[in-house]
Design a protein around this motif. Structure first.
Motif, PDB file in Angstrom:
ATOM      1  N   PRO A   1       0.691  -1.145  -0.187  1.00 28.63           N
ATOM      2  CA  PRO A   1      -0.123   0.005  -0.327  1.00 28.63           C
ATOM      3  C   PRO A   1       0.874   1.378  -0.093  1.00 28.63           C
ATOM      4  O   PRO A   1       2.064   1.130   0.558  1.00 28.63           O
ATOM      5  CB  PRO A   1      -0.869  -0.195   1.264  1.00 28.63           C
ATOM      6  N   GLU A   2       0.409   2.216  -0.668  1.00 30.77           N
ATOM      7  CA  GLU A   2       0.979   3.447  -0.810  1.00 30.77           C
ATOM      8  C   GLU A   2       2.238   3.603  -1.603  1.00 30.77           C
ATOM      9  O   GLU A   2       3.324   4.614  -1.163  1.00 30.77           O
ATOM     10  CB  GLU A   2       1.218   4.236   0.566  1.00 30.77           C
TER      11      GLU A   2
ATOM     12  N   GLU B   1      -5.336  -4.727  -6.601  1.00 29.72           N
ATOM     13  CA  GLU B   1      -5.768  -3.991  -5.397  1.00 29.72           C
ATOM     14  C   GLU B   1      -5.831  -2.641  -5.367  1.00 29.72           C
ATOM     15  O   GLU B   1      -5.018  -1.917  -5.750  1.00 29.72           O
ATOM     16  CB  GLU B   1      -5.075  -4.834  -3.930  1.00 29.72           C
ATOM     17  N   SER B   2      -7.070  -2.155  -4.634  1.00 31.67           N
ATOM     18  CA  SER B   2      -7.245  -0.780  -4.538  1.00 31.67           C
ATOM     19  C   SER B   2      -6.038   0.098  -3.645  1.00 31.67           C
ATOM     20  O   SER B   2      -5.963   1.166  -3.905  1.00 31.67           O
ATOM     21  CB  SER B   2      -8.764  -0.393  -4.053  1.00 31.67           C
ATOM     22  N   TRP B   3      -5.561  -0.924  -2.622  1.00 36.46           N
ATOM     23  CA  TRP B   3      -4.656  -0.134  -1.780  1.00 36.46           C
ATOM     24  C   TRP B   3      -3.482   0.101  -2.445  1.00 36.46           C
ATOM     25  O   TRP B   3      -2.443   0.822  -2.004  1.00 36.46           O
ATOM     26  CB  TRP B   3      -4.299  -1.072  -0.612  1.00 36.46           C
ATOM     27  N   TYR B   4      -3.074  -0.327  -3.587  1.00 35.51           N
ATOM     28  CA  TYR B   4      -1.911   0.066  -4.382  1.00 35.51           C
ATOM     29  C   TYR B   4      -1.641   1.427  -4.423  1.00 35.51           C
ATOM     30  O   TYR B   4      -0.488   2.181  -4.577  1.00 35.51           O
ATOM     31  CB  TYR B   4      -1.853  -0.787  -5.680  1.00 35.51           C
TER      32      TYR B   4
ATOM     33  N   ARG C   1      -3.373   3.931  -2.679  1.00 40.44           N
ATOM     34  CA  ARG C   1      -3.732   4.718  -1.407  1.00 40.44           C
ATOM     35  C   ARG C   1      -2.896   5.930  -1.161  1.00 40.44           C
ATOM     36  O   ARG C   1      -1.656   5.953  -1.253  1.00 40.44           O
ATOM     37  CB  ARG C   1      -3.711   3.827  -0.237  1.00 40.44           C
TER      38      ARG C   1
ATOM     39  N   ASN D   1     -12.221  -3.599  -7.546  1.00 41.28           N
ATOM     40  CA  ASN D   1     -11.186  -2.813  -7.247  1.00 41.28           C
ATOM     41  C   ASN D   1     -10.929  -1.745  -8.349  1.00 41.28           C
ATOM     42  O   ASN D   1     -10.352  -0.803  -8.323  1.00 41.28           O
ATOM     43  CB  ASN D   1      -9.967  -3.846  -7.053  1.00 41.28           C
TER      44      ASN D   1
END
Length: 328
Positions: free
Chosen positions: A113-114, A136-139, A141, A166
């Motif tokens: 993430p981030e 993934e959507s958190w890639y 964030r 996603n």
């Protein structure tokens, strides 16, 4: 001895250490695989025709991004055909001027993430021919860029409902391009869907059950079926016992009672000297023959030339009759 005298040896040691480090950096500016503050050791760095600094590390066998050796003014970062396997929060830290990142031809299968946070000018991310199977959507964030194009050709994506959700979550920040489905579950087309672009199957994608969900559903269905069969069996046994077995037992008891009553009645009649002829059942064509129905016929006896036998009575005694005189 005053304090200045005591601090003098430590000051001299610090000065000598700084001098040694300065000399090392002057005559041997590289340390390991990187060059501090200028350019990674295996890369070429320079400005392109637009005057933007490009860090080109194509085919340099890096399995990480040497962030500390990349100038903060870099605009383009090319790590094509290396050995990168993942991206972390530290992969691009401090590189706020990056506009383009090309990581094609690596083995990236995981992104923390981030990982793309802190780059407000980023407009293009190239992840072609890597090992990503999901997005993934958190890639993305906490990203600070307004919009970027994400190229994903050649990754073994599994096209299912999770991937669709996603992509819907990140579509305001990232435009996904070149996503090819290497597998997935499609409406009326179960199993692999190799070669189909995500845009072609997006409207057909339905929710895919994970393996543990399928196992749980199968086990639950089997247990429910066993319970239903058990209840049906118990109900059948109970009904059979009430209406069949019980009826047989009651019928047997009635027959035994009737036999006992009939036997007791015949004994009473014989004791009282009463001989009753049993009545034939309705519809029974058989004639019941009793001892009183037999009688003696003298003509039959004379016909066969035999000696007549004394008549037989029910009382077991012979009737006193004189034999007929055949000499006359």
């Amino acid at each position: 001895m005053n304090s200045r005298t005591r601090d003098k040896p430590s000051s001299i040691l610090l000065y000598l250490s700084s001098l040694v480090i300065f000399i090392i950096l002057q005559f041997n500016p590289t340390f390991g695989d990187v060059t501090f503050g200028t350019c990674p050791n295996k890369c070429t760095c320079g400005d392109d025709s637009d005057g933007k600094m490009v860090i080109d590390c194509t085919g340099s066998d890096y399995d990480y991004i040497p962030t500390t050796s990349i100038p903060c003014s870099a605009k383009k970062l090319l790590f094509i055909n290396n050995n990168l396997q993942k991206l972390t929060r530290m992969s691009f830290i401090g590189l706020r001027e990056l506009e383009e990142i090309d990581l094609s031809g690596n083995y990236i299968s995981h992104i923390e993430p981030e990982s793309f946070a802190g780059m407000p000018h980023l407009t293009r991310i190239n992840l072609v021919r890597n090992d990503l199977s999901t997005l993934e959507s958190w890639y993305f964030r906490a990203v600070s860029f307004e919009h970027a194009t994400l190229s994903l050709d050649g990754n073994p994506f599994y096209c299912d409902e999770d991937l669709k959700e996603n992509i819907d979550l990140i579509k305001d920040k990232v435009t996904v391009g070149g996503l090819i489905c290497a597998g997935g579950e499609i409406w009326r087309i179960l199993g692999k869907v190799r070669g189909r672009t995500y845009e072609d199957v997006e409207s057909q994608i339905r929710k895919n059950f994970e393996s543990w969900e399928i196992a749980l559903l199968t086990i639950s269905s089997f247990i429910l079926l066993v319970i239903i069969l058990g209840v049906i069996f118990v109900v059948y046994r109970v009904k059979t016992s009430d209406y069949t077995t019980g009826e047989i037992i009651r019928g047997t008891n009635r027959r035994d009672s009737n036999i006992r009553k009939s036997y007791q009645g015949d004994e009473d009649d014989r004791q009282n000297g009463i001989h009753s002829r049993p009545q034939s059942a309705p519809g029974n064509r058989k004639i019941e023959i009793r001892s009183e129905d037999h009688y003696y016929d003298e003509d039959d006896d004379a016909m066969f030339g035999g000696n007549p036998q004394p008549p037989y009575s029910d009382s077991g005694s012979e009737r006193p009759q004189s034999p007929p005189d055949r000499r006359s």
